[in-house]
Design a protein around this motif. Structure first.
Motif, PDB file in Angstrom:
ATOM      1  N   TYR A 291       0.351  -0.830   0.332  1.00 14.16           N
ATOM      2  CA  TYR A 291      -0.405   0.041   0.168  1.00 14.16           C
ATOM      3  C   TYR A 291       1.207   0.927   0.078  1.00 14.16           C
ATOM      4  CZ  TYR A 291      -4.621  -2.195   0.227  1.00 14.16           C
ATOM      5  OH  TYR A 291      -5.971  -2.282   0.496  1.00 14.16           O
ATOM      6  N   ASP A 292       2.247   1.144  -0.250  1.00 19.10           N
ATOM      7  CA  ASP A 292       2.700   2.204  -0.224  1.00 19.10           C
ATOM      8  C   ASP A 292       3.748   2.077  -1.606  1.00 19.10           C
ATOM      9  OD1 ASP A 292       5.018   4.872   1.110  1.00 19.10           O
ATOM     10  OD2 ASP A 292       5.972   3.650   0.174  1.00 19.10           O
ATOM     11  N   ASP A 293       4.038   2.932  -2.282  1.00 13.64           N
ATOM     12  CA  ASP A 293       4.686   2.959  -3.437  1.00 13.64           C
ATOM     13  C   ASP A 293       6.080   2.808  -3.362  1.00 13.64           C
ATOM     14  OD1 ASP A 293       1.699   3.643  -4.568  1.00 13.64           O
ATOM     15  OD2 ASP A 293       2.345   5.814  -5.242  1.00 13.64           O
ATOM     16  N   ALA A 294       6.237   3.923  -2.703  1.00 17.06           N
ATOM     17  CA  ALA A 294       8.099   3.253  -2.654  1.00 17.06           C
ATOM     18  C   ALA A 294       8.509   1.944  -2.311  1.00 17.06           C
ATOM     19  CB  ALA A 294       9.205   4.342  -1.472  1.00 17.06           C
ATOM     20  N   SER A 295       7.773   1.063  -1.149  1.00 18.76           N
ATOM     21  CA  SER A 295       7.553   0.534  -0.825  1.00 18.76           C
ATOM     22  C   SER A 295       7.690  -1.872  -2.095  1.00 18.76           C
ATOM     23  CB  SER A 295       7.433  -0.391   0.511  1.00 18.76           C
ATOM     24  OG  SER A 295       7.540   0.691   1.440  1.00 18.76           O
ATOM     25  N   LEU A 296       6.766  -0.884  -2.635  1.00 17.51           N
ATOM     26  CA  LEU A 296       5.915  -1.975  -3.883  1.00 17.51           C
ATOM     27  C   LEU A 296       7.480  -1.574  -4.502  1.00 17.51           C
ATOM     28  CD1 LEU A 296       4.420  -3.364  -5.300  1.00 17.51           C
ATOM     29  CD2 LEU A 296       2.506  -1.548  -5.703  1.00 17.51           C
ATOM     30  N   ALA A 297       7.433  -0.492  -5.051  1.00 19.35           N
ATOM     31  CA  ALA A 297       9.018  -0.422  -6.240  1.00 19.35           C
ATOM     32  C   ALA A 297      10.200  -0.639  -5.449  1.00 19.35           C
ATOM     33  CB  ALA A 297       9.492   0.661  -6.844  1.00 19.35           C
ATOM     34  N   GLY A 298      10.049  -0.874  -3.869  1.00 26.31           N
ATOM     35  CA  GLY A 298      11.309  -1.958  -3.714  1.00 26.31           C
ATOM     36  C   GLY A 298      11.228  -3.257  -3.828  1.00 26.31           C
ATOM     37  N   CYS A 299       9.821  -3.740  -3.249  1.00 23.43           N
ATOM     38  CA  CYS A 299      10.052  -5.451  -3.305  1.00 23.43           C
ATOM     39  C   CYS A 299       9.611  -5.181  -5.425  1.00 23.43           C
ATOM     40  CB  CYS A 299       7.957  -5.659  -3.472  1.00 23.43           C
ATOM     41  SG  CYS A 299       7.602  -5.964  -1.667  1.00 23.43           S
ATOM     42  N   LEU A 300       9.121  -4.816  -6.362  1.00 22.60           N
ATOM     43  CA  LEU A 300       9.310  -4.921  -7.662  1.00 22.60           C
ATOM     44  C   LEU A 300      11.306  -5.556  -8.083  1.00 22.60           C
ATOM     45  CD1 LEU A 300       6.799  -3.311  -8.867  1.00 22.60           C
ATOM     46  CD2 LEU A 300       6.687  -5.580  -8.492  1.00 22.60           C
ATOM     47  N   GLU A 301      12.472  -4.492  -7.556  1.00 21.26           N
ATOM     48  CA  GLU A 301      13.001  -4.015  -7.865  1.00 21.26           C
ATOM     49  C   GLU A 301      14.153  -5.601  -6.886  1.00 21.26           C
ATOM     50  OE1 GLU A 301      16.662  -3.370  -9.303  1.00 21.26           O
ATOM     51  OE2 GLU A 301      15.013  -2.491  -9.910  1.00 21.26           O
ATOM     52  N   LEU A 302      13.619  -6.048  -6.383  1.00 18.48           N
ATOM     53  CA  LEU A 302      14.646  -6.958  -5.385  1.00 18.48           C
ATOM     54  C   LEU A 302      14.030  -8.401  -6.077  1.00 18.48           C
ATOM     55  CD1 LEU A 302      15.831  -7.769  -2.883  1.00 18.48           C
ATOM     56  CD2 LEU A 302      13.685  -7.714  -2.021  1.00 18.48           C
ATOM     57  N   THR A 303      12.738  -8.690  -6.968  1.00 17.97           N
ATOM     58  CA  THR A 303      12.003  -9.300  -7.176  1.00 17.97           C
ATOM     59  C   THR A 303      12.592  -9.947  -8.275  1.00 17.97           C
ATOM     60  OG1 THR A 303      10.189  -9.198  -7.336  1.00 17.97           O
ATOM     61  CG2 THR A 303      10.916 -10.076  -5.233  1.00 17.97           C
ATOM     62  N   ARG A 304      12.716  -8.987  -9.421  1.00 25.67           N
ATOM     63  CA  ARG A 304      12.439  -8.774 -10.738  1.00 25.67           C
ATOM     64  C   ARG A 304      13.629  -9.707 -11.330  1.00 25.67           C
ATOM     65  NH1 ARG A 304      16.111  -5.061 -13.579  1.00 25.67           N
ATOM     66  NH2 ARG A 304      16.921  -3.526 -12.350  1.00 25.67           N
TER      67      ARG A 304
END
Length: 450
Positions: free
Chosen positions: A339-352
């Motif tokens: 529910y936080d844009d920066a945290s979601l972006a961090g998750c996507l970067e971590l797993t991409r």
């Protein structure tokens, strides 16, 4: 659309899923958790009938706290009040499906109120409740089937597609959180991030190391059970990470997930193994010439069990049941990340960069070795520490405060303790089983009952 709307083409199914999109200010948090009931005198599972039974629990909750019974063939099988429901899983596991709430303070209060009500009814009856991912002591035959028609259909179908389906139905419990999205793009981002990272939640919440009174070699046997339940409707859905993923792609998958049943009034019509594609075309053998209603599509969506499930919201499904503090921690973990844009972006970067093979191997490994599983050169413990920091930052930025001025990040504390300790809840119980309880699981029931 009205639940009785007749469906004639795939676009209606896609549009219904897409209608779940809502602006950020309308995002809510829905939680669900299941628990095992037992007789405190002898620790045996609860029957449906009798003074110490599930029916007595439901009737007591209705009488004392104003819940409205839901009947099937004249028998209470669920309760409703306001926007919440209490339902029965096939083996009598008691499930709370909470309301759609704005913040984690409200969700944790809801859980606490529910558990207090359950204790108030249960204790005079000599009943206790336990939160774990898999029943630690009972055999399949020790647990009664609940009197619900849909479970008869599922029970008959399960042995055709896997060997552990009855275990899933009767001997597992989970906690899950349901979260919103704003658009198709937002849904896809959240689906991919949460699906890739679901094994981390499985490790953090691993809480099912016993089968029939003995260590079973897994830390989350509940997670292992899903690998041999029904491959047509479970798993890590590798196509979610393909280009072209969206609402229509999920609809295509669901059209090929075999059906269980069709509801008509109070009747459940057995359609096990039949095709919703055929239903849409008016060729369903169970109801020849009839086309589905929207309510049939809604029912069908509930019969798929992947690690993350899409309805008009996303369901996080990878965690074992557990004590009340972790019932509050799971929504904190996923709300902070998604529910936080920066945290979601961090998750996507971590797993991409993770491949489908890596994601599947991680999902398989965490069931057995928990935080010690590895992906891309890192342990799950290391990943979990990074994710908890992202979640904490996300919750701080949400800035939802309680009366004491605390934001929601405090609900992550049980998970931060697990990472700092480096052992899962299952490993703590295994150590106590060997050294404190002398191989007797009665100690587990005494220490961990709600």
């Amino acid at each position: 659309m009205n639940p009785d709307t007749i469906l004639t083409d795939k676009q209606q199914l896609t549009a219904w899923l897409e209608s779940g999109c809502r602006p950020r200010e309308e995002w809510r948090i829905g939680t669900e958790h299941e628990k095992f009931g037992f007789c405190t005198e002898n620790l045996t599972p609860l029957p449906y009938a009798g003074r110490r039974g599930i029916r007595a629990m439901l009737e007591g909750m209705a009488e004392q706290f104003g819940w409205q019974p839901v009947l099937e063939d004249g028998l209470p099988v669920a309760l409703k009040k306001d926007a919440c429901s209490i339902t029965l899983e096939p083996g009598g596991q008691l499930e709370l499906s909470g309301g759609l709430l704005d913040n984690l303070h409200q969700t944790c209060s809801e859980v606490n109120t529910h558990l207090a009500e359950v204790r108030s009814v249960a204790e005079p009856l000599g009943i206790g409740f336990l939160g774990m991912g898999f029943h630690p002591s009972a055999r399949r035959e020790d647990i009664e089937w609940m009197p619900k028609a849909r479970y008869v259909i599922m029970r008959n179908y399960m042995p055709r597609v896997g060997t552990l389906g009855h275990d899933m139905m009767k001997r597992t419990c989970t906690v899950q959180v349901n979260l919103d999205f704003s658009s198709e793009t937002d849904m896809v981002d959240k689906f991919r991030a949460s699906l890739a990272l679901q094994p981390v939640a499985t490790a953090l919440f691993a809480n099912s190391p016993f089968v029939e009174g003995k260590p079973c070699g897994f830390l989350s046997y509940r997670s292992q059970v899903w690998t041999d339940t029904d491959p047509d409707r479970t798993g890590m859905l590798p196509w979610v990470f393909d280009s072209g993923m969206g609402f229509e792609r999920y609809v295509d998958w669901m059209l090929d997930v075999p059906m269980y049943f069709v509801r008509r009034g109070d009747r459940y019509i057995d359609a096990a193994g039949q095709s919703f594609r055929d239903f849409l075309a008016g060729r369903l053998p169970a109801l020849p010439g009839e086309q589905p209603r929207l309510s049939d599509w809604e029912d069908h969506l509930t019969t798929a069990f992947p690690e993350v499930r899409l309805k008009r919201f996303l369901e996080m499904r990878g965690a074992d049941g557990g004590p009340w503090r972790r019932l509050c921690a799971l929504p904190a973990f996923w709300v902070g990340l998604l529910y936080d844009d920066a945290s979601l972006a961090g998750c996507l970067e971590l797993t991409r960069h993770w491949s489908n093979e890596q994601r599947q191997a991680l999902r398989d490994d965490v069931a057995r070795v928990g935080l010690n599983a590895r992906i891309d050169g890192r342990t799950v413990r290391e990943l979990a520490a990074e994710l908890l920091e992202l979640a904490s930052q996300g919750l701080a930025r949400r800035a939802r405060f309680n009366a004491g001025g605390d934001h929601e990040g405090g609900y992550l504390t049980p998970l931060q303790d697990i990472v700092e300790r480096g052992t899962t809840p299952a490993e703590v119980k295994l150590e106590r089983f060997e050294n404190e309880w002398n191989g007797d699981l009665a100690g587990l029931f005494r220490k961990y009952a709600y």
